[in-house]
Scaffold this motif. Structure first.
Motif, PDB file in Angstrom:
ATOM      1  N   UNK A   1      -9.185   0.475   5.015  1.00  0.00           N
ATOM      2  CA  UNK A   1      -9.801   1.750   5.401  1.00  0.00           C
ATOM      3  C   UNK A   1     -10.210   1.722   6.873  1.00  0.00           C
ATOM      4  N   UNK A   2     -10.821   0.622   7.289  1.00  0.00           N
ATOM      5  CA  UNK A   2     -11.247   0.484   8.683  1.00  0.00           C
ATOM      6  C   UNK A   2     -10.041   0.473   9.620  1.00  0.00           C
ATOM      7  N   UNK A   3      -9.019  -0.307   9.287  1.00  0.00           N
ATOM      8  CA  UNK A   3      -7.860  -0.447  10.170  1.00  0.00           C
ATOM      9  C   UNK A   3      -7.072   0.850  10.276  1.00  0.00           C
ATOM     10  N   UNK A   4      -6.964   1.580   9.181  1.00  0.00           N
ATOM     11  CA  UNK A   4      -6.286   2.882   9.260  1.00  0.00           C
ATOM     12  C   UNK A   4      -7.027   3.817  10.193  1.00  0.00           C
ATOM     13  N   UNK A   5      -8.325   3.815  10.075  1.00  0.00           N
ATOM     14  CA  UNK A   5      -9.130   4.693  10.938  1.00  0.00           C
ATOM     15  C   UNK A   5      -8.969   4.318  12.423  1.00  0.00           C
ATOM     16  N   UNK A   6      -8.920   3.022  12.702  1.00  0.00           N
ATOM     17  CA  UNK A   6      -8.866   2.552  14.083  1.00  0.00           C
ATOM     18  C   UNK A   6      -7.458   2.598  14.681  1.00  0.00           C
ATOM     19  N   UNK A   7      -6.437   2.331  13.855  1.00  0.00           N
ATOM     20  CA  UNK A   7      -5.121   2.065  14.413  1.00  0.00           C
ATOM     21  C   UNK A   7      -4.021   3.043  13.984  1.00  0.00           C
TER      22      UNK A   7
END
Length: 351
Positions: free
Chosen positions: A341-347
């Motif tokens: 979830x974090x990586x999708x939001x960031x990248x």
């Protein structure tokens, strides 16, 4: 073996079409094939490397292999989506993944079953499921590839955290960490470092590094001088090194108290409800054999045998020759939802 393009999330409709096409193709193959024992395998290892191994299995056993290979656009993500779409009526028997995160996704979703084989016990405990749902073999290492024309010997990076050093801003690179080995690496860092430190590291990477489409692109950019160094896999790094480019492979985070280098295995698993369970077990045991690990080690990507006592290629290091990152892959899977979830939001929107 190729490295994953880490191209991010595919449109849901597109993935559904791919999964349906895969299912229809396999049904047609099964209906039109001669009688006799068969096994259906979904392989995320490049067809050029996996097909000869599967054909050798057929020659030795008489069991025909119906294979669905990944594609350049979807990688192991597309195969995983197909397996998820087919869970009510499984068509695949064996999933041969060239990384581990998507295998663990299937395990946590109860899509894998114990194939009841003693072969798993021949591999180190850290590279297999505690409940014998999957087993790792033929690994690659996560390494730094450095352009020696651009980086002086006394400035060589030694850690993945050097990717965050401001002196190298926009001169270092990573693959988008949404799929493949880069996603596996991220999940492992969330498990080993904890959520907050891992998030801080990836925010720093986003600010300091160029985010490219995949590990192969990172290695190519370093080799051609577009980047000073980058994080990639040993197979992609070796291509550039052996092509004669001015590059050096660094196995990061060595020494007392350091993180160690992450080794990511191929993984093999039997799908829950596999239509051809007996044939699937025989294929799994064959893929975990010394013969196959040695074949992959001798190939262009110099994959690293994990079975104790196997001879290793002198082109790459192994967990026996360098300090390996200690990680519980099951714990990494438990951290994956938060990490993803974090990586999708960031990248997701990164170039």
């Amino acid at each position: 073996m190729h490295s994953e393009s880490n191209s991010g999330r595919l449109p849901v409709v597109f993935i559904g079409v791919l999964a349906l096409a895969a299912a229809v193709g396999l049904v047609v193959s099964l209906r039109n094939s001669p009688s006799g024992p068969v096994v259906v395998v979904y392989s995320a290892l490049d067809e050029q490397f996996s097909r000869p191994i599967l054909e050798r299995f057929t020659d030795q056993t008489g069991i025909r292999v119906l294979a669905k290979y990944d594609t350049e656009s979807t990688k192991s993500v597309g195969l995983t989506q197909a397996l998820l779409a087919e869970r009510a009526r499984p068509r695949c028997d064996v999933f041969w993944n060239n990384e581990i995160v998507n295998t663990l996704r299937l395990s946590r979703g109860s899509l894998l079953q114990d194939c009841d084989s003693a072969v798993f016990e021949q591999f180190p405990a850290e590279y297999r499921s505690k409940s014998d749902l999957w087993c790792g073999f033929a690994a690659r290492a996560r390494v730094l590839l450095v352009n020696t024309d651009l980086v002086n010997k006394d400035a060589m990076p030694t850690s993945i955290e050097d990717l965050c050093d401001p002196q190298w801003k926009n001169r270092v690179g990573i693959a988008k960490p949404l799929a493949g080995t880069t996603a596996s690496h991220a999940a492992c860092l969330f498990a080993v470092w904890g959520e907050e430190r891992a998030k801080e590291f990836f925010r720093c990477l986003k600010a300091n590094a160029q985010v490219l489409g995949g590990n192969k692109q990172v290695a190519r950019a370093v080799a051609t001088g577009a980047l000073a160094f980058g994080l990639t896999d040993t197979d992609d790094a070796l291509i550039e090194l052996e092509a004669g480019y001015p590059v050096e492979i660094v196995y990061p985070d060595q020494g007392e108290g350091k993180l160690g280098t992450l080794f990511i295995p191929n993984t093999i698993a039997m799908i829950e409800g596999a239509p051809h369970k007996d044939s699937a077990k025989r294929l799994i045991e064959y893929l975990l054999s010394s013969e196959v690990e040695q074949t992959l080690a001798a190939g262009p990507s110099a994959q690293i045998p994990l079975r104790p006592g196997e001879s290793k290629s002198d082109r790459v290091e192994s967990p026996e020759t360098v300090q390996a990152m200690q990680v519980d892959f099951e714990e990494a899977a438990e951290n994956w939802d938060v990490a993803a979830q974090f990586l999708r939001r960031e990248f997701a929107a990164a170039d």
